[in-house]
Every structure is written in C-alpha cells, then in structure tokens.
Design a protein around this motif. Structure first.
Motif, mmCIF file in Angstrom:
data_model
loop_
_atom_site.group_PDB
_atom_site.id
_atom_site.type_symbol
_atom_site.label_atom_id
_atom_site.label_comp_id
_atom_site.label_asym_id
_atom_site.label_seq_id
_atom_site.Cartn_x
_atom_site.Cartn_y
_atom_site.Cartn_z
ATOM 1 N N ALA A 278 0.930 -1.150 -0.043
ATOM 2 C CA ALA A 278 0.372 0.059 0.314
ATOM 3 C C ALA A 278 0.901 1.619 0.045
ATOM 4 O O ALA A 278 1.877 1.072 0.544
ATOM 5 N N VAL A 279 -0.295 2.103 -0.776
ATOM 6 C CA VAL A 279 1.294 3.627 -0.469
ATOM 7 C C VAL A 279 0.287 4.402 0.042
ATOM 8 O O VAL A 279 -1.018 4.731 -0.502
ATOM 9 N N ALA A 280 0.613 5.790 1.155
ATOM 10 C CA ALA A 280 -0.400 6.478 1.826
ATOM 11 C C ALA A 280 -0.399 7.576 1.421
ATOM 12 O O ALA A 280 0.665 8.293 1.122
ATOM 13 N N CYS A 281 -1.565 8.410 1.075
ATOM 14 C CA CYS A 281 -0.916 9.337 0.258
ATOM 15 C C CYS A 281 -1.982 10.317 1.244
ATOM 16 O O CYS A 281 -2.198 9.870 1.875
ATOM 17 N N ASP A 282 -1.667 11.960 0.751
ATOM 18 C CA ASP A 282 -1.976 13.314 1.676
ATOM 19 C C ASP A 282 -3.639 13.075 0.955
ATOM 20 O O ASP A 282 -4.127 14.287 1.809
ATOM 21 N N SER A 283 -4.814 12.838 0.511
ATOM 22 C CA SER A 283 -5.233 13.222 0.087
ATOM 23 C C SER A 283 -6.428 11.627 -0.883
ATOM 24 O O SER A 283 -5.791 10.863 -1.259
ATOM 25 N N VAL A 284 -7.812 12.512 -1.006
ATOM 26 C CA VAL A 284 -8.557 11.282 -1.760
ATOM 27 C C VAL A 284 -8.407 11.612 -3.118
ATOM 28 O O VAL A 284 -8.279 10.492 -4.130
ATOM 29 N N HIS A 285 -8.062 13.119 -3.241
ATOM 30 C CA HIS A 285 -7.740 13.530 -4.572
ATOM 31 C C HIS A 285 -6.581 12.394 -5.370
ATOM 32 O O HIS A 285 -6.224 12.163 -6.106
ATOM 33 N N GLU A 286 -5.666 12.871 -4.411
ATOM 34 C CA GLU A 286 -4.433 11.974 -4.594
ATOM 35 C C GLU A 286 -3.664 10.589 -4.817
ATOM 36 O O GLU A 286 -3.469 9.924 -5.984
ATOM 37 N N ALA A 287 -4.648 9.759 -3.816
ATOM 38 C CA ALA A 287 -4.455 8.605 -4.389
ATOM 39 C C ALA A 287 -5.789 8.455 -5.739
ATOM 40 O O ALA A 287 -5.710 6.974 -5.973
ATOM 41 N N ALA A 288 -7.085 9.236 -5.841
ATOM 42 C CA ALA A 288 -6.958 8.785 -7.503
ATOM 43 C C ALA A 288 -6.702 8.760 -8.341
ATOM 44 O O ALA A 288 -6.433 8.106 -9.438
ATOM 45 N N TRP A 289 -6.063 10.121 -8.379
ATOM 46 C CA TRP A 289 -4.793 9.923 -9.229
ATOM 47 C C TRP A 289 -3.531 8.949 -9.803
ATOM 48 O O TRP A 289 -3.022 8.084 -10.894
ATOM 49 N N LEU A 290 -3.284 8.328 -8.231
ATOM 50 C CA LEU A 290 -2.581 7.626 -8.202
ATOM 51 C C LEU A 290 -2.448 6.235 -8.727
ATOM 52 O O LEU A 290 -2.474 5.684 -9.697
ATOM 53 N N GLU A 291 -4.257 6.091 -8.795
ATOM 54 C CA GLU A 291 -4.438 4.610 -9.221
ATOM 55 C C GLU A 291 -4.585 5.024 -10.310
ATOM 56 O O GLU A 291 -4.095 2.969 -11.621
ATOM 57 N N ARG A 292 -4.941 5.656 -10.736
ATOM 58 C CA ARG A 292 -4.814 5.793 -12.527
ATOM 59 C C ARG A 292 -4.154 5.738 -13.464
ATOM 60 O O ARG A 292 -4.106 4.721 -14.376
ATOM 61 N N ASN A 293 -2.889 6.397 -12.831
ATOM 62 C CA ASN A 293 -1.430 7.053 -13.172
ATOM 63 C C ASN A 293 -0.511 5.079 -13.322
ATOM 64 O O ASN A 293 -0.347 4.580 -14.379
ATOM 65 N N LEU A 294 -0.844 4.693 -11.475
ATOM 66 C CA LEU A 294 -0.506 3.144 -12.032
ATOM 67 C C LEU A 294 -1.720 2.048 -12.766
ATOM 68 O O LEU A 294 -0.921 1.171 -13.563
ATOM 69 N N LEU A 295 -2.749 2.560 -13.168
ATOM 70 C CA LEU A 295 -3.465 1.242 -13.826
ATOM 71 C C LEU A 295 -2.960 1.484 -15.662
ATOM 72 O O LEU A 295 -3.739 0.413 -16.248
ATOM 73 N N GLU A 296 -3.355 2.815 -15.502
ATOM 74 C CA GLU A 296 -2.697 2.994 -16.918
ATOM 75 C C GLU A 296 -1.474 2.078 -17.486
ATOM 76 O O GLU A 296 -0.978 2.164 -18.250
ATOM 77 N N ALA A 297 -0.329 2.409 -16.917
ATOM 78 C CA ALA A 297 1.388 1.474 -16.700
ATOM 79 C C ALA A 297 0.803 0.779 -16.784
ATOM 80 O O ALA A 297 2.250 -0.223 -17.359
ATOM 81 N N GLY A 298 0.018 -0.680 -16.044
ATOM 82 C CA GLY A 298 -0.479 -1.659 -16.317
ATOM 83 C C GLY A 298 -1.405 -2.197 -15.098
ATOM 84 O O GLY A 298 -1.739 -2.094 -14.484
#
Length: 299
Positions: A64-84
């Motif tokens: 897991a990666v702890a983020c500083d906001s729900v918005h940041e978590a949403a972007w991180l999920e999107r970026n990682l899923l686009e990568a694979g």
C-alpha cells in the motif's frame, strides 16, 4: 503473517493498495478513502464484489501507499493502472481529467473548465480528476466571487444581480485575484468561509435543497484544493526512494506523473544514492511509505 492479518496494520488514511499472489504477481490494484477499512472489507461480505471471491483466496501479500488526500489517491490509482492493468482490474478508471480556467479578460471574464492544458490569456489550474467535482467547485467559486458578472456584456438579469451585489467592471481584477488565490492555496479559506455562511443561511431559511447543494460545492472545492503531487502539469522525471527496516520503496515519476511503484528488501547502503537524490518535497512521502511497507511485511 497472513494477508488478512497484515490488513489490520494499514492506516486509516487515503491511499492505493495492491494484492499479490504467492508467486509475486499483482492481482488487483485499487484506491481507498480509508485503507484499513477498505482492504479489510475483502474478507467480509463482498456484496456487489462477489466476483472477487476467487481472487481473495489467492492473496498472499498486501502492499500500500498512503496518500495525503483522496484526490491524490485517485490520481495515483489512475496512473498506475494506465501503466499496467492487473488481471482482476476491469478498467483504468472512469473519472474525467479536467482543468479549471480563470479568465480575467473583459469580454469573457469568468471561471470555466477545460479539457486541454492551453492557457493563453487566462490562468489554468489542474489537472483534476472528476468533471462533476470540477463543475461543482466552479459553482462554489462563482457563488463566493462572481467574476463572470464583471464581463462587458451581461444579460438584464445578470446586470440586476451584479448591481444588487455591488459588482461591476471595476471589481474584475479583485475578484479574479480572489479566485486565483483560492485555487493556488494562497487564500482558500475565503471561499470556505463564504460558502459555509451561505449554506448556513439557506438552512436557517429552511431551504435545505440549496443548503445541500452548497455543501456539495464545499466538498468539491476541498477536492480540487487538496494536496495532490502525483500528477503535475509540466512536471519532470525523477525517482523517489525511501528506506525502512531493510526494505526500500521506489517511485518512478515521468513527465510529472508517478507511474511506477516498486519495493524490495535490501540494506540501506544499496539505496544510498537513490535516497540522496530524492527531492526534499518527496522525502517525507517516501519515508512514511517505506515504513508502511516494512510494517506490512515484517509485522
């Protein structure tokens, strides 16, 4: 330690999680407003996620990666899923990527959305995830600082509203500056104060529908102004590294987007160069996520 037991070590914070099987293959990646509650739910009643039952039986490790906001978590999920895209994920994400534009020009003054990062003659902010949230935030900004009522050409109704609020062309520079300060974080409190007061007035007048709408604007404004560093317009390339208790976590940032996340067991000396090269603004993020990774593996 079993995967189910390690889930209890997750923080009650927003973030991204992924499941691996015994061979180390990533099975699934998701995001959460509350990491511990969300991940533990996989071992409870899955309800509308019953198709994941077979996957849960294969989970051997949680990361897991702890983020500083729900918005940041949403972007991180999107970026990682686009990568694979892991085998149990169905889509890359459904939120729209969008920008907010503040236009101080006399003929077109106002705040609006844009799907492209072209800001000639205007001031742009973003990107944000969620077209609905962006539009609700803009509605709240207009309620607090109605920049569009300072345009050169207004309808009769708009002129009446502007006059009732004491707003005119001479207010344009002040209102544009207030909106910009709200979105860049210089003075976000001014918008929150205006909207909170408007919500409370509506509730006191028993206009609960309006009060609910303003509350949604407040939530949307919080979304677009929350900490979000994993996707930055015009950002560069860098690697971010943290280490704790014999475990290193490395994040790959390319073109301003955090697109890679890996962790491995090693001594501190093995990542000394990477740790030294981690920018100061990322150091705390990398450190606490290395500590989280170690807690999930070491117990």
């Amino acid at each position: 330690m079993s995967a189910r037991s390690s889930a209890a070590r997750l923080p009650h914070e927003p973030g991204v999680y992924r499941f691996r099987d015994r061979r180390g293959q990533i099975l699934y990646l998701g995001r959460a407003t509350d990491l511990r509650s969300r991940v533990q739910s996989y071992w409870g009643d899955l309800r509308d996620r019953r198709h994941l039952t077979r996957m849960v039986a294969r989970i051997a490790r949680i990361e897991a990666v702890a983020c500083d906001s729900v918005h940041e978590a949403a972007w991180l999920e999107r970026n990682l899923l686009e990568a694979g895209l892991p085998p149990w994920n169905r889509t890359h994400g459904v939120e729209t990527s969008i920008y907010i534009v503040v236009d101080p020009r006399p003929r077109t003054a106002g705040v609006r959305t844009s799907h492209v990062a072209r800001f000639d003659g205007v001031v742009g902010f973003g990107p944000y995830l969620g077209g609905t949230r962006a539009r609700q935030a803009i509605s709240g900004l207009h309620r607090a600082f109605p920049l569009s009522y300072t345009r050169d050409r207004l309808t009769g109704a708009e002129r009446d509203i502007a006059a009732s609020r004491g707003i005119g062309p001479r207010s344009r520079e002040r209102l544009a500056a207030a909106v910009i300060a709200a979105l860049d974080g210089t003075d976000a409190g001014a918008v929150r104060e205006e909207l909170t007061a408007a919500r409370d007035r509506a509730a006191a007048a028993l206009n609960f529908e309006l009060a609910a709408r303003i509350q949604e604007e407040l939530a949307a404004f919080a979304w677009v102004t929350s900490v979000q560093r994993v996707t930055v317009e015009g950002g560069g390339d860098q690697d971010v590294c943290g280490w704790a208790d014999g475990l290193a976590v490395t994040f790959a940032i390319r073109g301003g987007r955090l697109i890679g996340w890996e962790q491995r067991e090693c001594g501190r000396s093995a990542v000394a160069r990477g740790s030294a090269g981690t920018p100061p603004e990322w150091a705390e993020f990398a450190r606490r996520n290395a500590e989280l990774a170690a807690a999930l593996i070491r117990g």
